[in-house]
Design an enzyme around this catalytic site. Structure first.
Site, PDB file in Angstrom:
ATOM      1  N   LYS C  45     -15.586  -4.156  70.677  1.00 13.61           N
ATOM      2  CA  LYS C  45     -14.306  -4.069  70.538  1.00 13.61           C
ATOM      3  C   LYS C  45     -14.002  -3.309  69.257  1.00 13.61           C
ATOM      4  O   LYS C  45     -14.556  -3.274  68.184  1.00 13.61           O
ATOM      5  CB  LYS C  45     -13.907  -5.662  70.034  1.00 13.61           C
ATOM      6  CG  LYS C  45     -12.463  -5.704  69.723  1.00 13.61           C
ATOM      7  CD  LYS C  45     -11.546  -5.660  70.733  1.00 13.61           C
ATOM      8  CE  LYS C  45      -9.995  -5.792  70.391  1.00 13.61           C
ATOM      9  NZ  LYS C  45      -9.133  -5.269  71.497  1.00 13.61           N
ATOM     10  N   CYS C 130      -5.661   4.127  71.340  1.00 15.44           N
ATOM     11  CA  CYS C 130      -5.114   2.745  71.590  1.00 15.44           C
ATOM     12  C   CYS C 130      -3.722   2.922  71.693  1.00 15.44           C
ATOM     13  O   CYS C 130      -2.832   3.160  70.771  1.00 15.44           O
ATOM     14  CB  CYS C 130      -5.467   1.766  70.530  1.00 15.44           C
ATOM     15  SG  CYS C 130      -4.681   0.082  71.130  1.00 15.44           S
ATOM     16  N   GLY C 265     -14.414  -2.296  82.281  1.00 16.06           N
ATOM     17  CA  GLY C 265     -13.796  -3.104  81.691  1.00 16.06           C
ATOM     18  C   GLY C 265     -12.994  -4.274  82.218  1.00 16.06           C
ATOM     19  O   GLY C 265     -13.973  -5.392  82.252  1.00 16.06           O
TER      20      GLY C 265
HETATM   21  C1  LIG Z   1      -8.041  -6.512  76.956  1.00 13.38           C
HETATM   22  C2  LIG Z   1      -8.321  -5.282  76.847  1.00 13.38           C
HETATM   23  C3  LIG Z   1      -8.460  -4.638  75.271  1.00 13.38           C
HETATM   24  C4  LIG Z   1      -8.956  -3.316  75.109  1.00 13.38           C
HETATM   25  N1  LIG Z   1      -9.529  -3.032  73.865  1.00 13.38           N
HETATM   26  C5  LIG Z   1      -9.702  -1.555  73.489  1.00 13.38           C
HETATM   27  C6  LIG Z   1     -10.506  -1.329  72.205  1.00 13.38           C
HETATM   28  O1  LIG Z   1     -10.321  -2.267  71.502  1.00 13.38           O
HETATM   29  N2  LIG Z   1     -10.717   0.011  72.192  1.00 13.38           N
HETATM   30  C7  LIG Z   1     -10.566   0.950  73.175  1.00 13.38           C
HETATM   31  O2  LIG Z   1     -11.179   1.964  72.984  1.00 13.38           O
HETATM   32  N3  LIG Z   1     -10.373   0.530  74.301  1.00 13.38           N
HETATM   33  C8  LIG Z   1      -9.806  -0.708  74.666  1.00 13.38           C
HETATM   34  N4  LIG Z   1      -9.653  -1.219  75.982  1.00 13.38           N
HETATM   35  C9  LIG Z   1      -9.540  -0.148  77.014  1.00 13.38           C
HETATM   36  C10 LIG Z   1     -10.660  -0.214  77.806  1.00 13.38           C
HETATM   37  O3  LIG Z   1     -11.784   0.182  76.959  1.00 13.38           O
HETATM   38  C11 LIG Z   1     -10.603   0.887  78.905  1.00 13.38           C
HETATM   39  O4  LIG Z   1     -10.493   2.188  78.475  1.00 13.38           O
HETATM   40  C12 LIG Z   1      -9.631   0.792  79.893  1.00 13.38           C
HETATM   41  O5  LIG Z   1      -9.222  -0.678  79.893  1.00 13.38           O
HETATM   42  C13 LIG Z   1      -9.833   1.216  81.429  1.00 13.38           C
HETATM   43  O6  LIG Z   1     -10.895   0.562  82.034  1.00 13.38           O
HETATM   44  P1  LIG Z   1     -10.915  -0.611  83.029  1.00 13.38           P
HETATM   45  O7  LIG Z   1      -9.803  -0.109  84.063  1.00 13.38           O
HETATM   46  O8  LIG Z   1     -12.118  -0.608  83.519  1.00 13.38           O
HETATM   47  O9  LIG Z   1     -10.489  -1.808  82.141  1.00 13.38           O
HETATM   48  C14 LIG Z   1      -9.052  -2.325  76.207  1.00 13.38           C
HETATM   49  C15 LIG Z   1      -8.719  -2.864  77.392  1.00 13.38           C
HETATM   50  C16 LIG Z   1      -8.420  -4.010  77.928  1.00 13.38           C
HETATM   51  C17 LIG Z   1      -8.099  -4.502  79.212  1.00 13.38           C
END
Ligand SMILES: Cc1cc2nc3c(=O)[nH]c(=O)nc-3n(C[C@H](O)[C@H](O)[C@H](O)COP(=O)(O)O)c2cc1C
Ligand SMILES: Cc1cc2nc3c(=O)[nH]c(=O)nc-3n(C[C@H](O)[C@H](O)[C@H](O)COP(=O)(O)OP(=O)(O)OC[C@H]3O[C@@H](n4cnc5c(N)ncnc54)[C@H](O)[C@@H]3O)c2cc1C
Ligand SMILES: Cc1cc2nc3c(=O)[nH]c(=O)nc-3n(C[C@H](O)[C@H](O)[C@H](O)COP(=O)(O)OP(=O)(O)OC[C@H]3O[C@@H](n4cnc5c(N)ncnc54)[C@H](O)[C@@H]3O)c2cc1C
Ligand SMILES: Cc1cc2nc3c(=O)[nH]c(=O)nc-3n(C[C@H](O)[C@H](O)[C@H](O)COP(=O)(O)O)c2cc1C
Ligand code: FES
Ligand code: FES
Lengths: 313, 274, 313, 274
Positions: C45, C130, C265
C-alpha cells in the site's frame, strides 16, 4: 404534464435522448422499428465530403462491459447523404445532428457550408475525436489551438448550432471545453471513445485489423461522467453527455453531473427499443421526485459534505 | 419489421458436448420468419457478455393447428455466449430480436435446389427446405462434418423428403472427405439442361470452395456469411464483407441487412477473414 | 522445466505476477492465505513519511466490470512499516516493492533514503499517479518535467530499482515513459486508476465521499493494454503492466503488448487465491505453445497485415 | 485461515418477497465458523456484478453425527447481488470465502447475554446463541422489525431456549415501537449486581441507540457493523469505520479484520454514513 424537453442553444428538443453517431446508422435503418420523431435527436454516422470504405474487418471486439470499434468512418459522403438519406429523415420528422469529419479545416468548413444549405439538418456535431483514423479528426481534438481553429472556422460559415465532440484521450478535457466555448461553439458533446486495444493471445495478433480501436459502453461511464462534471465547472454552454448509458439512471447521472442532453450508442446495439424504456424511467423518476421539468436536474450534484470530517484525510 | 421479445426457453436439447437445440417461445418472430433469416439473442441477463449473438432460425415451431408458436436455434458452443446458451435451462427468458437479414430466395420448379452445409452451417437450411417443398421444388442437402457424431438432425431433412448426401472427413458416415466430394460428383453428372440453384453455409474456406465449384459448373450460388455483428440492424457497420456492387466495384457491405445471404459472385473471398 | 522468471533491470523475479499496490494491504494480511514467496512480488500500500487516515467512507463503488476507489492513501507511514511489517515480509521471503508517495520531491527523496537502508526492500515504485489526493503525486505524474525531476532525484539517492508508476490520465503516456527512462528509471509500471465518478441519482450526491475516485478492474483493461503497447514502442526499460487482469490470458495480453511483468489488483479482491490460477494458466499456455521461457513472449505482438488491403480505408 | 470453496446451493427458502435463507454446502467453512463471523459470496459467475458480497453466517448445518456440512445465509434483497441470491436455484455453485472477521466473544455464566437484532441484523445471532447455550450462558433476544411478517425464524431461537422479546413498529407483534422499547424496560428492571452483556446488529441508527442505552445503564455492548467491503481480508481499506484505539485516538479501522464486531465505546457514530 411532465416536460422532458431540453434546450441546446437555439435548438429545443422534446427529450434529452439523442442516438449517438455511428451507433444508429443514418437513422433510416431504424425508422421502421423506432418512431424517429419521438427521439431528442439522431446523430448520424460521421460524414466526410467523399465516400469512404473504412477499415477491413474485424471492426469490433467485445470487452468487459464494453466494446472496441475501428470502423474507420465508412460512409457515403455528404452529397449522397443529402440525396439519399436526408429526405427520409425529414419525412420522419427526425431532429438531425450531422456528425462531420475532415482531414483539414477547409473540409470541415466545406461540409458545414453544404449542410447549412440542406433542408432538415438541425445541428452540426464536429467529430474532432475519432481515434480510429490516421489523418485529421483527433489531431484537432488533441490540440487546443486545433480545436479552437476548427470550431471558429465552422462557426463563421454556418448559423446551425455548432457542437464539437470532444475526445476523452486528453489530460484536461475541461480546457478543450473552454477552447470550444471561446471559439463560439453552441454546445459541446463528450465523450467519444477511449483509444484501446485487444489481443488474441493464441495468434498474438490484434483482434482488430486496425490494431487499435475505441472503447465504448458501460465500462467507460464513470470516466465520462467525471469529464462531464469537469466541463460543467469550466463552461456555460450546454453539454451533451455520453458514455455507457444503458438505463434511465445513467441518463440522470450524466444530467446531474452537468449534461443538458445525452447520447446513447452502444446500448442501442444491445436493445434497439431502449428509447421507450429510458423515457419511461425518466418519467417515473420525475413523478417520484415531483419534478415538472426534467431540465431542472442538470448540474444539481450536491457535493456538500455529508458529515463534518472527523479527522484530516 | 423485427420485434424484440423476451422469449421463454421451452427446451434445450443437448445433442453432444458442443451442440444443443434451443426452443424459444416467440410467435411473432416465428410467423414473420423467412428462410435463412436470423435472430439476435441476448445470452445472459446482465452485461457479461454485453452484446447479443446472431443465430439462424433453425426450425419454426407450430401448434396442432399449424400456427407458429416459436423457433429453435441450433447452437454450437465455441465461446462465452454459446456456452451460456448450451447451459441454459427451460424456464429462463432470453431477449430475442428478429427476424433479421436478407433471406434465401427459394427456387420454384422446375429448378432444383441444392443446399450445402458444413457443421453448424446446417442451421439456415431447415427453413429453406420447408419453403422449397411448399413450392414443390426438389431439394437436396449436402452435409459435411468431421465425424458421423457431428452430423446432427439429418432426419428432419429426410422426413421432409429432402435427398441427403453426407460426408465426413474420417469417412465414418457418407462420402469420405469434405462435403465438396459428393457435391462435385453430383455436379459432374448434371445434364446441361438441368436448372440447379446452390445455397451454402459453413466455414469460410468451405463456402469459398463450393462457390468456386458452382461457378466452374456454371451454377448460380448463394452463400450465407458469418460476420461478427454488433447490432444486426445496420447501425454499427461492424459486419461488413467486401462485395461487388452492380458495377462490379467492391464495397464494404453490411451483412446484417444486405446479407447474411449473398450471391456468391459478389464476394471477394480473399478479403474475408478466415 | 518451464521458466516463468522475468527480469526487471537488476531484479529477477520467479514469475511476472506482482500484487498491485493498495490491493494487497501490506502483504502480511494475506500471508496465511497465500505463500508470499511464490509471488513475483508484493507492491505494498502506498506509503508517505507520516501516517495518514485517508478519506472518510464510502471509499469504493462498484461499476460495470470495475470499481472506483478513493481510499486517500491511508497508511501507517514508512517508519511503522519498517518496524511492524517489513520483518514479517522478510521472514515470508516476499519480494517487496514499496510504493512511495510524497507531496514534495524532498519527501520522495527522504522516503527513498530511509527505505534504501531498510533490509528486505527490493524495489521502489514511485506513486506519482494517485488520482485521489489533492496535493502531490498526480501533480508530478501529469507533468513531464515533474516526472523527470522526481525520478532523477530518487535515482540519485538509491541503488534500489526505481520504478515510477504512470497515470493513464494523460494525452500521451509514452512521453512520460520516455521522461522516466531519461531520468534513469529502471522500469516503469502502468496504469494507475482512471479518474472517475459515480452519482446516487436518488440523493443526487456522489457515491464517494471524495466525490471522484479511481476506476480499476476489467473495464479498463483494453485502454491499459493500448498504453503498455505505446510505451513499449517508446522505451527500452522494462514495463510492469496492469489494469483489469483477472485471467492468465489477460497476463499474456499485457506481455504480448510489451509488458515484462504485470500487477494484479482488483481481481485479487474477487479471488484472493487467484495467483495459482494465473500460474497454472501461464504454464498451460507455455506447454501448448512449446515455450520454455515465458519472458520470450514480451512484445511479440504480430501486427503484419492479415491480408492485402483490398481497398483504401 | 479462510478458505474459498465453490459451494453448491442445497436450498433457497424464500421467507417473503425480500427474504430468503440460502443453504450452502461448505464443510470447511462451517467447521471453522465462530459466532458473528461472515463470508464473502460471489453472487454470479461472471463480472456482473464484479465484487463479492459480505454475509453473516446465519446457521451452521450439521449431519446426523453432528459434523458440520455447510452454512446458511439469511439474505435480504436490496440490490443487484442480493436479488441474484434471492433467485438462485439449488444445484447452482457459488464461490464462498470464509470464515472472516472478528467474532463476538460469547459470555460465560454467570453473565447474561442479550442479543439485539433489527431486521436482517438477526443474521449473526443464531451462531452466537448456540455458542452461549453451549457455555450454559442465559441468552435473550430482542428482535425488532416493521411488521410481524418481517420477523423471521424466531422459532430457531425459541427452540434453542433463548428468551425472546419482539417489537414491531406497527405493533402487529410484541411491543409496539422500536426494539429499544422492550430493551429499555428490561434494562430498567435489572438489579445492580446482574452482569449483562449486550450485542447488537441492525441499521446504524438502531445500533447507535442501543449503544447509548447500554452505556447509560453501564452495560458492556458489542456492535456488528455493516460497511461496504471490497475484499473482506484487509487488502483494500474500503471498509473502515472511525474507531478509537487504546489511547482513545480515532483511526480509520478496517471492519473486515478488526471487525465487524466492535466494542461499542470505540465507535464514533457521527462519522458513520447512515
Ligand atoms: C482499492 C485500491 C487502492 C489502490 N491504492 C493504490 C496505492 O496506494 N498506490 C498505487 O500506486 N496504486 C493504487 N491502486 C491502483 C492499483 O495498484 C492498480 O494500479 C489499479 O487498480 C489497476 O489495476 P487493477 O485493475 O488490476 O486493479 C489502488 C487500487 C485500488 C482498487
Ligand atoms: C447470421 C449469422 C447466423 C449464425 N447462426 C448460428 C447458428 O445458427 N448457430 C450457431 O451456433 N452459431 C451461429 N452463428 C455464429 C454465432 O453467432 C457465434 O458462434 C457466436 O456469436 C459466438 O459467440 P460466443 O460468445 O460463444 O463466442 P466468443 O468468441 O466469446 O464471441 C466473441 C465475439 O465474437 C463474435 N463471434 C465469434 N464467433 C463468431 C461467428 N462465427 N460469427 C459471428 N460472430 C462471432 C461474438 O458474437 C462476440 O461478439 C451465426 C452467425 C451469424 C453472423
Ligand atoms: C459483515 C457484514 C455482514 C452482512 N450480513 C448480511 C446478511 O447476513 N444478510 C444480508 O442480507 N445482508 C448482509 N450484509 C449486507 C449485504 O452485504 C448487502 O446487503 C449486500 O452487499 C448488498 O449487495 P447488493 O448487490 O444487493 O446491493 P447493491 O446496492 O447493488 O450493492 C452495491 C455495492 O454496495 C455494497 N453494499 C450495499 N449495501 C451494503 C450493506 N448494507 N453492507 C455492506 N455493503 C453493502 C455491495 O456490497 C456492493 O459492493 C452484511 C454486510 C456486512 C458488511
Ligand atoms: C461502432 C461505433 C461507431 C462509432 N462511430 C462514431 C462516429 O462516426 N462519429 C462519432 O463522433 N462517434 C462515433 N462513435 C462514438 C459514439 O458516438 C459515442 O461517442 C461512444 O460510443 C460513447 O457512447 P456509448 O458508450 O453510449 O457507445 C462510435 C461508436 C461506436 C461503438
Ligand atoms: S451488425 Fe451492425 S451494421 Fe451489421
Ligand atoms: S474489505 Fe477490504 S480491507 Fe476490509
Amino acid at each position: 404534464m411532465l416536460d422532458l424537453s431540453v434546450t441546446l442553444g437555439t435548438l429545443t428538443i422534446p427529450n434529452p435522448l439523442i442516438a449517438a453517431s455511428g451507433c444508429f446508422g443514418y437513422g433510416v435503418e431504424y425508422a421502421d422499428a423506432v418512431d424517429l420523431s419521438t427521439l431528442g435527436g439522431v446523430a448520424v454516422k460521421g460524414l466526410f465530403l467523399a465516400e469512404r470504405e473504412g477499415h477491413a474487418p474485424p471492426r469490433i471486439v467485445e470487452t468487459p462491459a464494453g466494446m472496441l470499434n475501428a470502423i474507420g468512418l465508412q460512409g457515403i459522403g455528404v452529397h449522397r447523404f443529402i440525396r439519399e438519406k436526408l429526405p427520409e429523415l425529414r419525412e420522419r420528422r427526425a431532429i438531425v445532428f450531422v456528425n462531420i469529419c475532415g482531414t483539414t479545416i477547409d473540409e470541415y468548413v466545406e461540409l458545414a457550408r453544404i449542410l447549412s444549405d440542406a433542408e432538415g439538418v438541425h445541428a452540426l456535431e464536429l467529430n474532432i475525436s475519432c481515434p480510429n483514423i490516421k489523418a485529421g479528426g483527433i489531431t484537432f481534438g488533441c490540440s487546443l489551438t486545433g480545436t479552437h481553429s476548427v470550431v471558429s472556422a465552422v462557426r463563421n460559415v454556418t448559423t446551425l448550432p455548432v457542437i464539437p465532440k470532444l475526445t476523452p484521450n486528453v489530460t484536461d478535457v475541461a480546457s478543450f471545453a473552454r477552447a470550444s466555448e471561446e471559439a463560439g461553439a453552441d454546445a459541446i458533446s463528450l465523450v467519444n471513445t477511449f483509444l484501446a486495444m485487444a489481443i488474441d493471445v493464441e495468434t498474438r495478433r490484434p483482434k482488430l485489423t486496425n490494431i487499435v480501436g475505441g472503447l465504448s459502453g458501460p465500462a467507460i461511464r464513470p470516466i465520462a461522467v467525471r469529464m462531464v462534471y469537469e466541463c460543467r465547472q469550466a463552461v456555460k454552454i450546454p453539454i451533451i453527455g455520453m458514455g455507457g448509458i444503458a438505463h434511465a439512471d445513467d441518463v440522470l447521472e450524466f444530467m446531474i453531473a452537468g449534461a443538458d442532453a445525452v447520447q446513447v450508442g452502444t446500448a442501442n446495439f444491445v436493445d434497439p427499443f431502449i428509447w421507450n424504456r429510458l423515457l419511461e424511467g425518466l418519467r417515473d423518476y420525475m413523478t417520484r421526485h415531483k419534478m415538472l421539468r426534467l431540465s431542472e436536474i442538470t448540474g444539481t450534484l450536491d457535493t456538500t459534505a455529508r458529515h463534518t470530517a472527523w479527522i484530516s484525510s | 419489421m423485427p420485434v424484440d421479445v423476451e422469449a421463454a426457453v421451452l427446451a434445450n436439447t443437448r445433442l453432444s458436448d458442443d451442440y444443443s437445440v434451443l426452443a424459444l417461445a416467440a410467435p411473432a418472430i416465428a410467423s414473420a420468419a423467412r428462410p435463412g433469416q436470423f435472430v439476435m439473442l441476448k445470452t445472459s441477463r446482465g452485461m457479461d457478455p454485453l452484446l447479443r449473438r446472431p443465430f439462424s432460425i433453425f426450425e419454426v415451431l407450430r401448434d396442432e393447428g399449424g400456427a407458429p408458436t416459436g423457433i429453435t436455434v441450433f447452437n454450437k458452443r465455441i465461446g462465452k455466449g454459446t456456452s451460456l446458451l448450451y447451459d441454459v435451462e427451460p424456464g429462463t427468458h432470453l431477449q430475442c430480436l428478429g427476424p433479421l437479414g436478407r433471406p434465401f430466395d427459394a427456387a420454384d420448379p422446375p429448378a432444383h435446389a441444392w443446399m450445402v452445409a458444413g457443421g453448424v452451417g446446417l442451421a439456415p437450411f431447415v427453413t429453406l427446405a420447408e419453403a422449397l417443398l411448399a413450392r414443390g421444388t426438389q431439394a437436396t442437402l449436402f452435409y459435411g462434418a468431421r465425424r458421423a457424431e457431428d452430423l446432427h438432425r439429418v432426419e428432419i431433412f429426410e422426413q421432409l423428403g429432402v435427398r441427403v448426401f453426407c460426408a465426413t472427413e474420417d469417412g465414418s458416415r457418407g462420402a469420405h472427405g469434405r462435403v465438396t466430394v459428393p457435391l462435385q460428383q453430383e455436379l459432374a453428372q448434371l445434364g446441361p439442361s438441368s436448372d440447379v440453384r446452390i445455397s451454402v453455409c459453413g466455414p469460410t474456406p468451405m463456402m469459398r470452395a463450393v462457390a468456386n465449384l458452382a461457378s466452374t459448373h456454371g451454377r448460380p450460388c448463394e452463400v450465407s456469411l458469418e460476420q461478427v455483428m454488433g447490432c444486426g440492424l445496420g447501425g454499427c457497420y461492424s459486419c461488413v464483407v467486401l462485395a461487388r456492387d452492380e458495377t462490379g466495384a467492391p464495397h464494404h457491405t453490411r451483412s446484417c441487412i444486405e446479407g447474411p445471404v449473398f450471391d456468391a459472385t459478389r464476394i471477394i473471398w480473399d478479403a474475408l477473414a478466415h
